[in-house]
Design an enzyme around this catalytic site. Structure first.
Site, PDB file in Angstrom:
ATOM      1  N   HIS A 162      26.367  41.880  67.375  1.00  0.00           N
ATOM      2  CA  HIS A 162      26.528  40.567  68.031  1.00  0.00           C
ATOM      3  C   HIS A 162      27.704  39.771  67.480  1.00  0.00           C
ATOM      4  CE1 HIS A 162      22.721  40.375  70.406  1.00  0.00           C
ATOM      5  NE2 HIS A 162      22.476  41.415  69.628  1.00  0.00           N
ATOM      6  N   ASP A 370      34.317  33.983  66.412  1.00  0.00           N
ATOM      7  CA  ASP A 370      32.953  34.005  66.960  1.00  0.00           C
ATOM      8  C   ASP A 370      32.805  35.249  67.815  1.00  0.00           C
ATOM      9  OD1 ASP A 370      30.401  33.031  67.580  1.00  0.00           O
ATOM     10  OD2 ASP A 370      31.137  31.002  67.956  1.00  0.00           O
TER      11      ASP A 370
HETATM   12  C1  GDG Z   1      25.451  34.970  67.354  1.00  0.00           C
HETATM   13  C2  GDG Z   1      26.980  35.156  67.317  1.00  0.00           C
HETATM   14  C3  GDG Z   1      26.962  35.408  69.811  1.00  0.00           C
HETATM   15  C4  GDG Z   1      22.201  25.562  69.399  1.00  0.00           C
HETATM   16  N1  GDG Z   1      21.804  24.335  69.086  1.00  0.00           N
HETATM   17  C5  GDG Z   1      20.641  24.125  69.735  1.00  0.00           C
HETATM   18  C6  GDG Z   1      20.323  25.274  70.465  1.00  0.00           C
HETATM   19  N2  GDG Z   1      21.299  26.153  70.241  1.00  0.00           N
HETATM   20  C7  GDG Z   1      21.383  27.487  70.864  1.00  0.00           C
HETATM   21  C8  GDG Z   1      22.439  27.507  71.932  1.00  0.00           C
HETATM   22  C9  GDG Z   1      22.856  28.972  71.952  1.00  0.00           C
HETATM   23  C10 GDG Z   1      22.548  29.447  70.536  1.00  0.00           C
HETATM   24  O1  GDG Z   1      21.767  28.456  69.900  1.00  0.00           O
HETATM   25  C11 GDG Z   1      23.809  29.629  69.712  1.00  0.00           C
HETATM   26  O2  GDG Z   1      24.446  30.787  70.140  1.00  0.00           O
HETATM   27  P1  GDG Z   1      25.977  31.093  69.832  1.00  0.00           P
HETATM   28  O3  GDG Z   1      26.376  32.264  70.637  1.00  0.00           O
HETATM   29  O4  GDG Z   1      26.785  29.887  70.164  1.00  0.00           O
HETATM   30  O5  GDG Z   1      26.084  31.346  68.266  1.00  0.00           O
HETATM   31  P2  GDG Z   1      25.288  32.159  67.079  1.00  0.00           P
HETATM   32  O6  GDG Z   1      23.998  31.524  66.756  1.00  0.00           O
HETATM   33  O7  GDG Z   1      26.265  32.222  65.955  1.00  0.00           O
HETATM   34  O8  GDG Z   1      25.023  33.641  67.672  1.00  0.00           O
HETATM   35  C12 GDG Z   1      27.602  34.679  68.622  1.00  0.00           C
HETATM   36  C13 GDG Z   1      25.437  35.359  69.738  1.00  0.00           C
HETATM   37  O9  GDG Z   1      24.961  35.802  68.457  1.00  0.00           O
HETATM   38  C14 GDG Z   1      24.794  36.233  70.817  1.00  0.00           C
HETATM   39  O10 GDG Z   1      25.205  37.559  70.750  1.00  0.00           O
HETATM   40  O11 GDG Z   1      27.396  34.783  71.002  1.00  0.00           O
HETATM   41  O12 GDG Z   1      28.999  34.907  68.613  1.00  0.00           O
HETATM   42  O13 GDG Z   1      27.551  34.471  66.211  1.00  0.00           O
HETATM   43  O14 GDG Z   1      22.090  29.714  72.870  1.00  0.00           O
HETATM   44  O15 GDG Z   1      21.875  27.068  73.134  1.00  0.00           O
HETATM   45  N3  GDG Z   1      19.215  25.377  71.236  1.00  0.00           N
HETATM   46  C15 GDG Z   1      18.385  24.296  71.285  1.00  0.00           C
HETATM   47  N4  GDG Z   1      18.629  23.167  70.577  1.00  0.00           N
HETATM   48  C16 GDG Z   1      19.741  23.021  69.798  1.00  0.00           C
HETATM   49  O16 GDG Z   1      19.916  21.982  69.141  1.00  0.00           O
HETATM   50  N5  GDG Z   1      17.272  24.355  72.052  1.00  0.00           N
END
Ligand code: GDG
Length: 462
Positions: A162, A370
């Site tokens: 990921h 990322d």
């Molecule tokens: C890893 C990789 C890759 C965030 N704040 C809140 C909240 N979130 C949710 C978002 C989103 C998720 O968390 C974050 O996903 P990201 O993709 O931005 O980042 P990582 O956590 O680092 O994820 C990344 C991912 O895996 C998938 O393969 O894209 O590159 O690092 O879904 O919505 N959700 C809620 N409240 C918040 O305050 N409910």
């Protein structure tokens, strides 16, 4: 008909977590993209999920929850420190994110990483049916495919990373680089978020003599290992529907009242992680105000930073730095009733996050590196109205698909500041044209497409 063990998902965490309500504890589905993406496949195929419960100590017996068989793997307190916080999040995480913090290499962390991966492989070998399909996820479990292949050569094994896979120049630092590559090559199909990650893998496997071959097909121990990119996505309909609901409209009106009807909102939503570039956008925002390019009568910033890995030094330092910067900005520029930065250090309920996406005029996604960044895609999914501008780091995997965002180099503060200015002054027709295109791109490829493309490719592999 599908039988138990035909389809097994292996990830560090189970799709459920233990919750206590009214003195009674029970299991509840953990919210998250991966869980919702895989649930339909797991239900249809009577699937099994192998993972850790999130609680240290002895693992509970396997149990069924929401039509999914959960098979817990135990982790002791020491293993959480060494395998999870240490090797996974203080060695691999910074190394794979371009060394934006120096990775730490400790042999005792590595030994625990090997031992825990072996345990995951053994538990999986014990539950997978003959000839079954096993899908292993992420950097915590890179050795599992190789270990599992030794135990169960009859299985079809897929692995998906990921986070980014760095180029040779950085990956070469890892004292156990060859073992990690051998572990991943135990899979029939190795998937990455971007083409760059997949190419890096091919080069590394050849460079360290783990396998040979051209293009995306590697020959490893007489088997063919296929590697390719499968950009992950979101449950588009869920976001689109939530964004259009009357409850969201109501929340937006309430937010507008509190923030100010005419102030344009610049939003950041991230896990509080040093890879996400929260400090960069704060710096750019500060300069924008300081140099008089924008007035706080017209703009306001909202930053949500959800708590993450707080026991690690680099995370604690990042939190301190961000909070200090926000304090300075607010101290210098806010007035009573006109705050410069609204900062929330918490996880918001889903519907509140959606309302923030909808109400915001500019979304700032500025990671230094990322894998994908789902926040960028979620923002786009919430803007069927065609409004809103996305400022997106060129170092996020999502940049390859979201071509109509304003791309920025997060190392260039001036460039980020100018990008925010461009976003704020963009003509409405241009704004809509860009957002509509991105909205169509995300609509066309949901997280369910991602999972079925990966599994389809794995099942077709011979
Ligand atoms: C890893 C990789 C890759 C965030 N704040 C809140 C909240 N979130 C949710 C978002 C989103 C998720 O968390 C974050 O996903 P990201 O993709 O931005 O980042 P990582 O956590 O680092 O994820 C990344 C991912 O895996 C998938 O393969 O894209 O590159 O690092 O879904 O919505 N959700 C809620 N409240 C918040 O305050 N409910």
């Amino acid at each position: 008909m599908a039988k138990a063990g035909d389809f097994v998902v292996v990830a560090n965490r189970l799709p459920v977590r233990r919750v206590r309500k009214k003195g009674r504890s029970s299991w509840e589905i953990s919210p998250g993209g991966l869980v919702s993406a895989l649930t339909p496949f797991l239900v249809e195929r009577r699937g099994t999920w192998v993972g850790w419960t999130g609680i240290p100590g002895k693992a509970p017996a396997p149990f069924d929850h929401a039509q999914i068989r959960n098979v817990p793997v135990s982790l002791s307190k020491e293993e959480i420190d060494d395998y999870y916080l240490g090797f996974s999040n203080d060695t691999l995480w910074p190394l794979y994110h371009d060394c934006v913090r120096p990775p730490r290499y400790h042999r005792h962390w590595w030994r625990k990483y090997v031992a825990v991966n072996q345990r995951f492989a053994e538990v999986t070998a014990g539950v997978a049916a003959k000839g079954g399909v096993v899908w292993v996820h992420d950097y915590h479990l890179q050795l599992v495919p190789g270990m599992l292949r030794k135990l169960r050569p009859d299985l079809k094994i897929g692995f998906f990373l990921h986070i980014p896979l760095p180029p040779t120049e950085l990956f070469a630092q890892l004292p156990w680089r060859k073992q990690v590559l051998e572990g991943m090559c135990g899979a029939d199909l190795v998937g990455f978020q971007t083409e760059g990650g997949s190419q890096n893998f091919g080069r590394l496997v050849r460079r360290y003599g783990v396998g040979r071959g051209k293009g995306n097909h590697l020959q490893v121990d007489g088997r063919t290992v296929l590697h390719a990119h499968f950009p992950i996505s979101i449950d588009f309909d869920r976001f689109q529907k939530a964004a259009a609901s009357p409850e969201t409209e109501q929340k937006i009106r309430a937010l507008r009242k509190r923030i100010g009807e005419d102030r344009r909102i610049l939003l950041g939503i991230d896990r509080l992680d040093y890879t996400k570039g929260i400090d960069i956008r704060l710096k750019a925002y500060r300069e924008l105000i300081e140099h008089g390019h924008a007035s706080l009568d017209d703009i306001v910033m909202v930053q949500v930073a959800t708590p993450s890995r707080e026991s690690l030094d680099f995370y604690q330092q990042e939190k301190d730095r961000i909070e200090q910067t926000i304090g300075e900005i607010n101290g210098s520029f806010s007035a009573i009733g006109r705050v410069a930065v609204h900062y929330l250090h918490k996880t918001l309920p889903f519907d509140e996050m959606v309302a923030l996406y909808r109400v915001s005029d500019v979304m700032m996604v500025t990671p230094l590196r990322d894998g994908m960044n789902l926040v960028a895609k979620e923002y786009v999914a919430c803007h069927a109205d065609g409004d809103g501008v996305l400022v997106l780091s060129e170092f996020a995997g999502a940049a390859a698909e979201l071509k109509n965002a304003i791309h920025v180099n997060p190392h260039d503060t001036q460039g980020v500041m100018e990008a925010i200015q461009t976003a704020l002054t963009m003509a409405p027709s241009e704004r809509r044209r860009r957002m509509r295109r991105m909205h169509q791109a995300v609509a066309k490829h949901s997280v369910f497409d991602w999972a079925s493309e990966f599994l389809g490719t794995l099942e077709a592999h011979r």
